[in-house]
Motif scaffolding. Structure first.
Motif, PDB file in Angstrom:
ATOM      1  N   TYR A  49     -35.629  35.604  42.975  1.00  0.00           N
ATOM      2  CA  TYR A  49     -34.202  35.682  42.385  1.00  0.00           C
ATOM      3  C   TYR A  49     -34.442  36.629  41.112  1.00  0.00           C
ATOM      4  O   TYR A  49     -33.205  37.063  40.847  1.00  0.00           O
ATOM      5  CB  TYR A  49     -33.912  34.371  41.824  1.00  0.00           C
ATOM      6  N   PHE A  50     -35.520  36.722  40.606  1.00  0.00           N
ATOM      7  CA  PHE A  50     -35.514  37.940  39.419  1.00  0.00           C
ATOM      8  C   PHE A  50     -35.058  39.361  40.099  1.00  0.00           C
ATOM      9  O   PHE A  50     -34.282  39.926  39.612  1.00  0.00           O
ATOM     10  CB  PHE A  50     -36.858  37.687  38.777  1.00  0.00           C
ATOM     11  N   LEU A  51     -35.797  39.364  41.322  1.00  0.00           N
ATOM     12  CA  LEU A  51     -35.722  40.786  41.736  1.00  0.00           C
ATOM     13  C   LEU A  51     -34.297  40.939  42.447  1.00  0.00           C
ATOM     14  O   LEU A  51     -33.742  41.973  42.664  1.00  0.00           O
ATOM     15  CB  LEU A  51     -36.558  40.982  43.035  1.00  0.00           C
ATOM     16  N   PHE A  52     -33.638  39.860  42.994  1.00  0.00           N
ATOM     17  CA  PHE A  52     -32.472  39.654  43.377  1.00  0.00           C
ATOM     18  C   PHE A  52     -31.485  40.206  42.408  1.00  0.00           C
ATOM     19  O   PHE A  52     -30.676  41.163  42.663  1.00  0.00           O
ATOM     20  CB  PHE A  52     -32.167  38.476  44.053  1.00  0.00           C
ATOM     21  N   ALA A  64     -24.893  46.265  34.062  1.00  0.00           N
ATOM     22  CA  ALA A  64     -24.317  47.167  33.022  1.00  0.00           C
ATOM     23  C   ALA A  64     -24.112  46.555  31.540  1.00  0.00           C
ATOM     24  O   ALA A  64     -24.420  47.279  30.501  1.00  0.00           O
ATOM     25  CB  ALA A  64     -23.189  47.888  33.522  1.00  0.00           C
ATOM     26  N   ILE A  65     -23.913  45.198  31.671  1.00  0.00           N
ATOM     27  CA  ILE A  65     -23.579  44.694  30.344  1.00  0.00           C
ATOM     28  C   ILE A  65     -24.529  43.810  29.626  1.00  0.00           C
ATOM     29  O   ILE A  65     -25.168  43.981  28.479  1.00  0.00           O
ATOM     30  CB  ILE A  65     -22.316  43.584  30.392  1.00  0.00           C
ATOM     31  N   LEU A  66     -25.216  43.328  30.495  1.00  0.00           N
ATOM     32  CA  LEU A  66     -26.401  42.336  30.349  1.00  0.00           C
ATOM     33  C   LEU A  66     -27.873  42.814  30.191  1.00  0.00           C
ATOM     34  O   LEU A  66     -28.823  42.185  29.556  1.00  0.00           O
ATOM     35  CB  LEU A  66     -26.435  40.906  31.124  1.00  0.00           C
ATOM     36  N   GLY A  67     -28.032  43.830  31.092  1.00  0.00           N
ATOM     37  CA  GLY A  67     -29.414  44.143  31.232  1.00  0.00           C
ATOM     38  C   GLY A  67     -30.168  43.130  31.884  1.00  0.00           C
ATOM     39  O   GLY A  67     -29.802  42.312  32.629  1.00  0.00           O
ATOM     40  N   SER A  68     -31.594  43.419  31.752  1.00  0.00           N
ATOM     41  CA  SER A  68     -32.590  42.482  32.436  1.00  0.00           C
ATOM     42  C   SER A  68     -32.455  40.951  32.157  1.00  0.00           C
ATOM     43  O   SER A  68     -33.170  40.009  32.853  1.00  0.00           O
ATOM     44  CB  SER A  68     -33.977  42.941  32.356  1.00  0.00           C
ATOM     45  N   ALA A  69     -31.658  40.783  31.072  1.00  0.00           N
ATOM     46  CA  ALA A  69     -31.670  39.194  30.658  1.00  0.00           C
ATOM     47  C   ALA A  69     -30.970  38.634  31.842  1.00  0.00           C
ATOM     48  O   ALA A  69     -30.926  37.105  32.001  1.00  0.00           O
ATOM     49  CB  ALA A  69     -30.790  39.242  29.315  1.00  0.00           C
ATOM     50  N   LEU A  70     -29.917  38.940  32.527  1.00  0.00           N
ATOM     51  CA  LEU A  70     -29.293  38.497  33.742  1.00  0.00           C
ATOM     52  C   LEU A  70     -30.356  37.916  34.740  1.00  0.00           C
ATOM     53  O   LEU A  70     -30.327  36.621  35.117  1.00  0.00           O
ATOM     54  CB  LEU A  70     -28.358  39.555  34.560  1.00  0.00           C
ATOM     55  N   ALA A  71     -31.328  38.673  34.871  1.00  0.00           N
ATOM     56  CA  ALA A  71     -32.500  38.331  36.116  1.00  0.00           C
ATOM     57  C   ALA A  71     -33.133  37.233  35.530  1.00  0.00           C
ATOM     58  O   ALA A  71     -33.592  36.363  36.174  1.00  0.00           O
ATOM     59  CB  ALA A  71     -33.212  39.491  36.481  1.00  0.00           C
ATOM     60  N   TRP A  72     -33.764  37.445  34.034  1.00  0.00           N
ATOM     61  CA  TRP A  72     -34.100  36.368  33.549  1.00  0.00           C
ATOM     62  C   TRP A  72     -33.543  34.997  33.436  1.00  0.00           C
ATOM     63  O   TRP A  72     -34.301  33.861  33.844  1.00  0.00           O
ATOM     64  CB  TRP A  72     -34.598  36.674  32.055  1.00  0.00           C
ATOM     65  N   ALA A  73     -32.418  35.021  33.279  1.00  0.00           N
ATOM     66  CA  ALA A  73     -31.576  33.720  33.235  1.00  0.00           C
ATOM     67  C   ALA A  73     -31.306  33.406  34.469  1.00  0.00           C
ATOM     68  O   ALA A  73     -31.442  31.934  34.754  1.00  0.00           O
ATOM     69  CB  ALA A  73     -30.021  33.760  32.628  1.00  0.00           C
TER      70      ALA A  73
END
Length: 584
Positions: A49-52, A64-73
């Motif tokens: 799910y991180f890669l997804f 574009a707004i959140l960056g990689s924090a989206l994948a971490w969350a």
């Protein structure tokens, strides 16, 4: 969570937390298959799910707004759902008892895992704490990025995306729609923010109150805070309902693909001479937590209903005995109650506390027409219940019982040779075993697989021996009469004494019975030399499988476990020692 089985303050091994089994390796290694599977699933879920969310084009604009924090969350959220699904299962005592009794085809393998239910429960709880921390930190970054993007006016992609709600209120991607909105406001006024704060606080209280110090010294604090699991699950189910984190819809992806149209949002021409891109449309990520936890919650509700139903069944106290060293024995009867050796029950005394349930090992044998427990003072609850029975006048205090439930000691008769080691009142599971042996000898039971039992009892003071002496004396006599005096070898060790006791024992050493216990077997002053004991057992049974059962402190467990390893032969045809421990 929901684990009223984690109560080690009650009475030594009368409280069974979990048992550990091993042979020639660390006790934790018997958990390796379950741990490996659990860890592998967690790693897979987080990585997948991180890669997804880090690569899927539906979340191009969100990134574009959140960056990689989206994948971490989002990756940590999936792992939180998975572990929340598991956390209740290890404390479904009736489910575990059903599995323990029904899996005869894979009994040894599966039961090894079932016996570690509370170790696994704690492991999952630590994982929940870890993933909650990751999820919370990631969303704090997300809120800061949302806030920053809302206030940006540089015409960048994240700034343009954050202003889309001004043109169409249904096309928003950034949940913060005002420059005056703060991160704190979102955290405490939105459903995801408020529920996130509540379930995080509930989890912190449950984890911190589960420490050994709190459980032993302030059990009530542990018991009440642990029931915050109800709030935790309610908050978890509704946490994602509002859908603040959004992605591009499937329909919009077909018409407005981000690879082709992202540049159009930033540099939108005044006149479209060629094909123009529409503005993308966004939809919320659906709430999924309820799908993960619904089945375990329903199962746990049935578990609690069954516990309540069984607890409401009438318990008749047939006998109350106050033994020396302030040990209370309760003999009881209950319709439909069936037990095996070494099992335990949960006990509630409404006169002491309406809500508290505490586990105690059964000291009676299955062959008896009653079941019994022995309680010593080891905390406020045990002290109050002993005082209540001591002060009873006309009416005997009411007792409610849930159980029985299985432990490692149930398997003692599966071994040809058994070594039973009890420390203090940790002898209680072995009282049931020895009583059952006594009855089997009376009935001339030919199906008994066990041919030899070695029993070791370590006590700090002489008073602790008193309540168990009658049983040992009866066993001595019965086995001598039946010609099986060598079936049971027992050794009693007094680890705390004064000079008067030692001098008296020395002066009367030649007497037939021991001056401390009144038994034929002399009390040994000091601690056992385990290497000598194991060497003697290995020499006497060179081709046997020996089950070593301990109910005692962790320090003694390490010594016995090391001895099991050292004295087990690598040759499968020769002696092997299997270690079984009930922690408290």
């Amino acid at each position: 969570m929901g684990c009223t089985a984690l109560m080690p303050s009650i009475c030594a091994c009368s409280h069974v937390l979990h048992d550990e089994r091993s042979w020639g390796w660390s006790s934790s290694q018997s958990l390796v298959p379950l741990q490996a599977a659990w860890l592998g699933i967690n790693i897979f879920l987080f990585t997948y799910y991180f890669l997804f969310f880090d690569r899927d084009e539906r979340y191009f604009y969100t990134r574009a707004i959140l960056g990689s924090a989206l994948a971490w969350a989002r990756a940590s959220a999936k792992c939180l759902n998975f572990n929340s699904m598991l956390i209740l299962l290890p404390v479904c005592r009736n489910l575990l008892s059903f599995l323990r009794g029904s899996c005869s085809c894979c009994r040894r393998t599966l039961r090894k895992q079932l016996d570690h239910n509370l170790t696994f429960h704690k492991l999952v709880a630590y994982a929940l704490a870890l993933f909650t921390a990751v999820h919370t930190i990631a969303h704090l970054f997300n809120l800061e990025r949302y806030n920053y993007s809302q206030q940006a006016s540089d015409g960048s992609l994240h700034a343009v995306l954050s202003k889309m709600h001004l043109r169409d209120s249904n096309k928003w991607l950034n949940p913060i729609h005002s420059n005056q909105t703060t991160v704190e406001y979102v955290a405490f006024t939105t459903i995801p923010g408020l529920t996130g704060v509540i379930i995080t606080l509930a989890l912190i209280l449950m984890v911190t109150s589960s420490t050994e110090f709190i459980r032993r010294n302030y059990f009530e604090v542990f018991w009440y805070t642990h029931h915050l699991f109800i709030i935790y699950f309610i908050g978890l189910v509704i946490h994602g309902v509002a859908g603040l984190v959004r992605g591009q819809t499937e329909e919009s992806m077909k018409e407005v693909h981000p690879q082709r149209c992202a540049e159009f949002l930033v540099h939108k021409p005044k006149e479209c001479r060629q094909e123009c891109c529409k503005e993308p449309e966004f939809g919320s990520i659906p709430a999924e937590s309820w799908k993960w936890v619904l089945a375990p919650i329903i199962l746990y509700i049935f578990e609690r209903i069954l516990r309540i139903w069984r607890a409401r069944q009438k318990v008749v106290i047939t006998k109350v005995v106050m033994h020396p060293a302030k040990v209370l024995e309760l003999q009881m009867q209950k319709k439909g109650f069936h037990m095996e050796v070494g099992q335990y029950i949960f006990v509630n005394c409404p006169a002491v506390s309406l809500l508290e349930w505490h586990p105690f090992t059964l000291t009676s044998a299955p062959e008896e027409d009653f079941f019994s427990i022995h309680i010593r003072v080891a905390g406020d609850w045990t002290e109050r219940i002993i005082d209540t029975f001591q002060q009873q006048k006309l009416e005997t205090p009411r007792i409610e019982v849930d159980g029985p439930f299985g432990t490692a000691s149930e398997d003692v008769f599966l071994y040809e040779v058994a070594m039973l080691v009890g420390a203090g009142i940790g002898v209680t599971p072995f009282a049931s075993i020895l009583k059952s042996i006594w009855y089997r000898f009376q009935q001339n039971d030919q199906t008994l697989k066990t041919k030899k039992i070695y029993f070791y009892w370590l006590c700090r003071d002489t008073g602790a021996f008193a309540w168990f002496n009658d049983l040992l004396a009866s066993l001595e006599q019965k086995m001598a009469e039946s010609g099986k005096a060598d079936f049971l070898t027992y050794r009693l060790f007094l680890t705390g004494w004064d000079t008067s006791i030692a001098n008296n024992a020395a002066l009367n050493f030649d007497t037939v019975t021991d001056t401390v216990t009144g038994l034929r077997q002399k009390t040994i002053f000091g601690r056992p030399r385990w290497d000598t004991e194991f060497s003697a057992v290995a020499a006497a049974h060179p081709r046997s499988v020996v089950g070593v059962f301990l109910c005692g402190p962790e320090a003694l467990a390490k010594v016995l476990q090391r001895s099991c390893h050292q004295h087990s032969s690598l040759d499968p045809r020769k002696v092997k020692f299997y270690f079984n421990k009930e922690n408290f």
